[in-house]
Design an enzyme around this catalytic site. Sequence first.
Site: not given
Length: 324
Positions: A79, A106
């Site tokens: 992330d 991400e």
Amino acid sequence: EAARLVEQEGPLFTADDYHSTPCITNYENAEEVRYNRICSGKGDQGLPDLDQDSPRVLEAQRAFLKRLGDLGVGGFRIDAVKHMEPSYFRDLLTPELTQGKFVYGEIIADPKNFDRDLSPYLEATSMSFYDFPLRSTIQSAFSIDGSLKTLFRSDLVANKMAVTSSRSVTFVINHDIPNNESFGGYILDPKDEELAYVYLFGRAEGTPYVYSDLGIDSGAGLTYDRWKYAHRNPLLKRMIQFHNYVYGEGQNNVYADDCVIVAKRGSKGFFGINKCGYTKQVTLNGMIAGAQFKEMITEGVGTISGESFNLELPGRSARMYLYK
């Protein structure tokens, strides 16, 4: 200050293993995004930010990934990648840790900030990424003034409108979009979302991703029930069957206009999408006469009667044909 630093200490790290920095105030500044804290405002001191120059941080994170691998985890989703230095991932993601694993990250990026936010990580790592640029392209194509022809452009990657296929995790919806106020405009009309999934599972490029959650009764702070157990949706399952059956086949884009796109997938199938409100017919030539097919959206079956086939696409619909 002392109390804040004590909160950061634990069995793995001490206060020296964190950046002692202010909140991010300018997300256009890549260095600030990588070294400062993510804060919510109103006096929030932000998320403690680990210092990737700390050998202890690197050792602990490598050990964590190794332990996950030893437990049988098949891959890692990382992330908020742009909040770390690109070079850090060269040190972290060693061949020993990533061999046989699917690793993706991400980074929220679009064609405008692609070079600043995404390119450095594509160059420094071998991991895949959520294809936010393609997600923006899909949003535009399905808008009232948009054109589905855009989705068949051969220069999507060259124009930073998509991530290169081998590094692309394609998606229509993810956990951030419905549960973050700043992403509310990304939620597609339910029918457009369905048609966009047909595009992602029909095309030859990228690795499609399906977002599914436990619903607002799960206590997870979710906002909608629309994606509750989405992975169990029979229609999505049939789209995935199409994707898996034609995987590895080439893609021949045979028709495109503002409303409709149609493509063949080698000798195994073909698909078409009509985003507009009226029926459209497209004639496909060079078909396999006598071939039996199953259509995955309506679950109809039939036979190709000749070397041409009239594909009928009712308004706001799609079709995915597999040769049996």
